[in-house]
Motif scaffolding. Structure first.
Motif, PDB file in Angstrom:
ATOM      1  N   ARG A 108       0.939  -1.322  -0.027  1.00  0.00           N
ATOM      2  CA  ARG A 108       0.048   0.011   0.063  1.00  0.00           C
ATOM      3  C   ARG A 108       0.919   1.153  -0.154  1.00  0.00           C
ATOM      4  O   ARG A 108       0.638   2.072  -0.928  1.00  0.00           O
ATOM      5  CB  ARG A 108      -0.958   0.058   1.177  1.00  0.00           C
ATOM      6  CG  ARG A 108      -1.780   1.297   1.595  1.00  0.00           C
ATOM      7  CD  ARG A 108      -2.492   1.581   0.309  1.00  0.00           C
ATOM      8  NE  ARG A 108      -3.207   2.620   0.813  1.00  0.00           N
ATOM      9  CZ  ARG A 108      -2.801   4.130   0.487  1.00  0.00           C
ATOM     10  NH1 ARG A 108      -1.557   4.365   0.342  1.00  0.00           N
ATOM     11  NH2 ARG A 108      -3.775   5.330   0.814  1.00  0.00           N
ATOM     12  N   GLU A 109       1.690   1.558   0.907  1.00  0.00           N
ATOM     13  CA  GLU A 109       2.589   2.753   0.888  1.00  0.00           C
ATOM     14  C   GLU A 109       3.301   2.913  -0.076  1.00  0.00           C
ATOM     15  O   GLU A 109       3.487   4.044  -0.613  1.00  0.00           O
ATOM     16  CB  GLU A 109       3.295   2.591   2.287  1.00  0.00           C
ATOM     17  CG  GLU A 109       4.425   1.600   2.485  1.00  0.00           C
ATOM     18  CD  GLU A 109       3.945   0.304   3.427  1.00  0.00           C
ATOM     19  OE1 GLU A 109       4.487  -0.376   3.892  1.00  0.00           O
ATOM     20  OE2 GLU A 109       2.613   0.318   3.061  1.00  0.00           O
ATOM     21  N   GLU A 112       1.481   4.224  -3.159  1.00  0.00           N
ATOM     22  CA  GLU A 112       1.080   5.667  -3.017  1.00  0.00           C
ATOM     23  C   GLU A 112       2.480   6.659  -3.334  1.00  0.00           C
ATOM     24  O   GLU A 112       2.289   7.594  -3.960  1.00  0.00           O
ATOM     25  CB  GLU A 112       0.775   6.147  -1.643  1.00  0.00           C
ATOM     26  CG  GLU A 112       0.186   7.349  -1.239  1.00  0.00           C
ATOM     27  CD  GLU A 112      -0.381   7.720   0.272  1.00  0.00           C
ATOM     28  OE1 GLU A 112       0.020   6.792   0.996  1.00  0.00           O
ATOM     29  OE2 GLU A 112      -1.390   8.284   0.194  1.00  0.00           O
ATOM     30  N   ASP A 154      -3.997  -4.269   4.686  1.00  0.00           N
ATOM     31  CA  ASP A 154      -3.534  -2.781   4.565  1.00  0.00           C
ATOM     32  C   ASP A 154      -4.437  -1.832   3.389  1.00  0.00           C
ATOM     33  O   ASP A 154      -4.033  -0.978   3.176  1.00  0.00           O
ATOM     34  CB  ASP A 154      -2.116  -2.595   4.337  1.00  0.00           C
ATOM     35  CG  ASP A 154      -1.690  -3.681   3.051  1.00  0.00           C
ATOM     36  OD1 ASP A 154      -2.454  -4.434   2.581  1.00  0.00           O
ATOM     37  OD2 ASP A 154      -0.485  -3.347   2.906  1.00  0.00           O
ATOM     38  N   TRP A 155      -5.446  -2.546   2.779  1.00  0.00           N
ATOM     39  CA  TRP A 155      -6.237  -1.953   1.803  1.00  0.00           C
ATOM     40  C   TRP A 155      -7.408  -1.487   2.334  1.00  0.00           C
ATOM     41  O   TRP A 155      -8.360  -0.995   1.604  1.00  0.00           O
ATOM     42  CB  TRP A 155      -6.125  -2.391   0.453  1.00  0.00           C
ATOM     43  CG  TRP A 155      -4.864  -2.412  -0.197  1.00  0.00           C
ATOM     44  CD1 TRP A 155      -3.801  -3.184  -0.369  1.00  0.00           C
ATOM     45  CD2 TRP A 155      -4.450  -1.319  -1.180  1.00  0.00           C
ATOM     46  NE1 TRP A 155      -2.911  -2.936  -1.037  1.00  0.00           N
ATOM     47  CE2 TRP A 155      -3.159  -1.719  -1.438  1.00  0.00           C
ATOM     48  CE3 TRP A 155      -5.145  -0.077  -1.661  1.00  0.00           C
ATOM     49  CZ2 TRP A 155      -2.546  -0.839  -2.615  1.00  0.00           C
ATOM     50  CZ3 TRP A 155      -4.252   0.437  -2.576  1.00  0.00           C
ATOM     51  CH2 TRP A 155      -3.093   0.259  -3.190  1.00  0.00           C
ATOM     52  N   ASP A 158      -8.803   2.113   2.337  1.00  0.00           N
ATOM     53  CA  ASP A 158      -8.932   2.731   1.044  1.00  0.00           C
ATOM     54  C   ASP A 158     -10.248   2.099   0.651  1.00  0.00           C
ATOM     55  O   ASP A 158     -10.835   3.030  -0.190  1.00  0.00           O
ATOM     56  CB  ASP A 158      -7.796   2.630   0.334  1.00  0.00           C
ATOM     57  CG  ASP A 158      -6.502   3.046   0.668  1.00  0.00           C
ATOM     58  OD1 ASP A 158      -6.230   4.096   0.454  1.00  0.00           O
ATOM     59  OD2 ASP A 158      -5.830   2.461   1.209  1.00  0.00           O
ATOM     60  N   HIS A 173      -5.435  -2.021  -8.137  1.00  0.00           N
ATOM     61  CA  HIS A 173      -4.507  -2.172  -7.160  1.00  0.00           C
ATOM     62  C   HIS A 173      -5.012  -3.718  -6.131  1.00  0.00           C
ATOM     63  O   HIS A 173      -4.146  -3.979  -5.536  1.00  0.00           O
ATOM     64  CB  HIS A 173      -4.211  -1.121  -6.315  1.00  0.00           C
ATOM     65  CG  HIS A 173      -3.671  -0.012  -6.974  1.00  0.00           C
ATOM     66  ND1 HIS A 173      -2.329   0.020  -7.418  1.00  0.00           N
ATOM     67  CD2 HIS A 173      -4.369   1.246  -7.275  1.00  0.00           C
ATOM     68  CE1 HIS A 173      -2.299   1.187  -8.262  1.00  0.00           C
ATOM     69  NE2 HIS A 173      -3.294   1.960  -8.035  1.00  0.00           N
TER      70      HIS A 173
END
Length: 353
Positions: A108-109, A112, A154-155, A158, A173
């Motif tokens: 995730r990070e 981004e 971890d999504w 979002d 994603h």
């Protein structure tokens, strides 16, 4: 050691030049014969969040990306040096904590970090607030509901923050099963029931759509020789369910054009032939060109060396009728020419003489 190949590998393989593809094939065959990679230069990809990612040198510029554990070796990606390393650094491969399916997950990070503001289709949707904000599609779903359909942990935030405008940018994603289930929820308000987790994470229907076990060199040759024929290697879970199902009588599979009915029929014919060594299978079509295409695709799915192809006949209904007439009467049928037909009329079907 279990040897596997991912759809991401076959997709990246097709983008290489002919000479590079040839070099990759030689390296992959060597790796299958010796999973320890003693003949290749293996290096752990230290910047990856997944400690099991390794690179293997194919030539001066091309690198294989391998996911290696104590009991499995997965061909995950192949590309030029910087591209291959960047792909592995932004991903991890793991069993989902709820569904149990092996997933190839974007970190995730890192997604981004690399999303460029000018490239709108890869920028993650920003949460919106206030009276003018578009409604969030999945705000009513808690963590357990989202995890049950395969959304990576971890999504979760979002997904719950996504509105209609941002969902499709976000969906690319996510693992395919999660994106499909979320789209179904957005359209119908219902979540699909979870699939029971099998004993092996690679055997889960959602894992089978993107990763395949390679049993021997013959199967590896198929996957590399026909990488564009993904239907011959990977099946959607809904297609696989029809292929593997046991029916008590005739069955009808309906669907609009392009939904994969022909693919299901071909896989079904091969499965029946393999399950019944003495059986002969007829795969019939209204179109002779389609029957000819099925015969070629059959060679991809079940090479002649397996003894499957000689027991599966692909033919058109007209061809079958002509052959039956010839067997009965000892002569080829005489089919009268189709009468001329003016604009707006439908010619009658040809009749056997």
């Amino acid at each position: 050691m279990t040897f596997l190949i991912a759809e991401t590998f076959t997709s990246s393989f097709t983008r290489l030049s002919g000479p590079d593809q040839k070099a990759v094939k030689a390296s992959v065959f060597d790796l299958q014969m010796d999973p320890a990679g003693n003949g290749l230069k293996l290096h752990r990809i230290d910047k990856s969040k997944d400690a099991n990612f390794w690179s293997a040198r194919v030539n001066r510029d091309i690198r294989l990306v391998i996911h290696k554990t104590g009991d499995s070796l997965l061909l995950a990606y192949v590309g030029h040096h910087d591209d291959a390393y960047a792909w592995a650094e932004r991903r991890r491969i793991e069993a989902h904590p709820r569904t149990g399916a092996i997933q190839i997950v974007e970190v995730r990070e890192l997604v981004e970090e690399v999303a460029a503001p000018a490239t709108l289709d890869v920028v993650l949707p920003a949460p919106t607030e206030g009276p003018q904000a578009a409604p969030r599609l999945f705000a009513a779903l808690d963590d357990e509901a989202l995890l049950s359909i395969g959304v990576p942990a971890d999504w979760l935030a979002d997904v719950r923050a996504a509105n209609e405008d941002g969902f499709f940018a976000l969906a690319r994603h996510l693992p395919a099963e999660a994106a499909e289930a979320l789209l179904q929820y957005a359209a119908t308000g219902m979540l699909a029931p979870p699939t029971p987790a099998p004993a092996s994470p690679f055997a889960h229907p959602d894992a089978l759509r993107r990763i395949r076990l390679i049993a021997n060199q013959e199967e590896l040759e198929q996957a590399l020789a026909f990488p564009w024929e993904k239907w011959g290697v990977f099946l959607h879970p809904s297609q696989r369910a029809l292929v593997d199902r046991t029916f008590s009588g005739p069955a009808r599979v309906a669907g609009s054009a392009g939904t994969g009915k022909t693919i299901v029929a071909l896989h079904r014919a091969v499965r029946l032939a393999r399950a019944n060594p003495d059986a002969r299978i007829l795969l019939a079509s209204f179109s002779q060109p389609l029957a000819n295409a099925l015969a070629k695709k059959l060679l991809v799915l079940a090479p002649e060396t397996g003894g499957i192809v000689p027991r599966i006949t692909t033919a058109s209904f007209r061809g079958i009728a002509e052959e039956m007439y010839q067997l009965e009467h000892g002569a080829r049928p005489r089919i009268p020419p189709t009468p001329s037909c003016g604009s707006g009329c439908v010619p009658p079907p040809p009749r056997l003489a």
